[in-house]
Design an enzyme around this catalytic site. Structure first.
Site, PDB file in Angstrom:
ATOM      1  N   GLN A  36       3.042   9.974   1.297  1.00  0.00           N
ATOM      2  CA  GLN A  36       4.363   9.336   1.417  1.00  0.00           C
ATOM      3  C   GLN A  36       5.296   9.694   0.269  1.00  0.00           C
ATOM      4  O   GLN A  36       6.503   9.505   0.366  1.00  0.00           O
ATOM      5  CB  GLN A  36       4.215   7.803   1.451  1.00  0.00           C
ATOM      6  N   HIS A  64      -2.333   7.098   7.160  1.00  0.00           N
ATOM      7  CA  HIS A  64      -1.362   7.995   6.509  1.00  0.00           C
ATOM      8  C   HIS A  64      -2.033   9.299   6.076  1.00  0.00           C
ATOM      9  O   HIS A  64      -1.454  10.375   6.201  1.00  0.00           O
ATOM     10  CB  HIS A  64      -0.778   7.340   5.252  1.00  0.00           C
ATOM     11  N   HIS A  79      -4.159   1.120   7.708  1.00  0.00           N
ATOM     12  CA  HIS A  79      -2.802   1.672   7.709  1.00  0.00           C
ATOM     13  C   HIS A  79      -2.702   2.843   6.721  1.00  0.00           C
ATOM     14  O   HIS A  79      -2.176   3.906   7.049  1.00  0.00           O
ATOM     15  CB  HIS A  79      -1.817   0.552   7.342  1.00  0.00           C
ATOM     16  N   GLU A  80      -3.221   2.640   5.501  1.00  0.00           N
ATOM     17  CA  GLU A  80      -3.109   3.683   4.466  1.00  0.00           C
ATOM     18  C   GLU A  80      -3.986   4.889   4.784  1.00  0.00           C
ATOM     19  O   GLU A  80      -3.589   6.031   4.564  1.00  0.00           O
ATOM     20  CB  GLU A  80      -3.454   3.118   3.081  1.00  0.00           C
ATOM     21  N   GLY A 117       0.830  -1.198   0.000  1.00  0.00           N
ATOM     22  CA  GLY A 117       0.000   0.000   0.000  1.00  0.00           C
ATOM     23  C   GLY A 117       0.860   1.241   0.000  1.00  0.00           C
ATOM     24  O   GLY A 117       2.000   1.222   0.471  1.00  0.00           O
ATOM     25  N   CYS A 172       6.029  -0.456   7.142  1.00  0.00           N
ATOM     26  CA  CYS A 172       5.666   0.710   6.345  1.00  0.00           C
ATOM     27  C   CYS A 172       6.881   1.168   5.536  1.00  0.00           C
ATOM     28  O   CYS A 172       7.989   1.198   6.068  1.00  0.00           O
ATOM     29  CB  CYS A 172       5.207   1.831   7.278  1.00  0.00           C
ATOM     30  N   LEU A 173       6.656   1.519   4.280  1.00  0.00           N
ATOM     31  CA  LEU A 173       7.754   1.991   3.432  1.00  0.00           C
ATOM     32  C   LEU A 173       8.372   3.273   3.987  1.00  0.00           C
ATOM     33  O   LEU A 173       9.530   3.569   3.720  1.00  0.00           O
ATOM     34  CB  LEU A 173       7.261   2.234   1.998  1.00  0.00           C
TER      35      LEU A 173
END
Ligand code: NI
Length: 169
Positions: A51, A140, A136-137, A46, A94-95
């Site tokens: 981000q 963000h 999670h997304e 995701g 997470c990236l």
């Protein structure tokens, strides 16, 4: 299509809330295309626009990115309408938080509303892994990282590690 640079903690941009997309125009389509190449390159399941430096309410996800039958989903202005139950995501990552994983308390099922890139309204009933990815997304887009949802003790340890790494650079 361009591979975008993924911002990482402690970049302050990550903690600001995204703005709702008002018009799904060419510029937004370009961001979505670039996010699509970036998520597979990373690779991740995701990615939220914030981000990669855009404060717009857009997420892309694919919970089977390594399979041959990839299917990328785009969600614009997503909102969690209802949620049920609790689950612990195992080893959430997470990236934007490299080299760190933790278990996070999440809702077990959620109902999400939003739009696809053709402005078609979407209603997604998500359970299990997909429910965790979407929470999670969507976090963000509200300026929240998964490390904001772990114990302050664990978060403190992670923050100290990052500070030390940054000093060494
Ligand atoms: Ni993330």
């Amino acid at each position: 299509m361009t591979i975008l640079n993924i911002l990482t903690y402690p970049d302050k941009f990550l903690s600001q809330p995204a703005k709702p997309v008002e018009n799904i125009d060419g510029a937004i389509q370009n961001i979505i295309d670039d996010m699509s190449s970036t998520i597979y390159e990373a690779p991740g399941v995701g990615l939220a626009a914030i981000q990669v430096g855009f404060d717009q309410s857009i997420i892309v996800y694919d919970i089977s990115p390594r399979d041959e039958n990839r299917s990328l989903h785009v969600l614009i202005n997503p909102k969690i309408i209802s949620s049920e139950g609790t689950t612990i995501s195992e080893n959430e990552g997470c990236l934007s938080v490299p080299d760190y994983r933790a278990d996070v308390k999440r809702s077990a099922s959620i109902l999400v509303e939003g739009f696809d890139r053709k402005e078609k309204p979407l209603k997604i009933e998500a359970h299990g892994h997909l429910a965790v990815v979407l929470q999670h997304e969507i976090d963000h887009l509200n300026g929240i990282l998964f490390i904001d949802r772990i114990s302050s003790l664990k978060r403190g340890l992670y923050k100290r590690r990052i500070k030390k790494l940054l000093r060494q650079k």
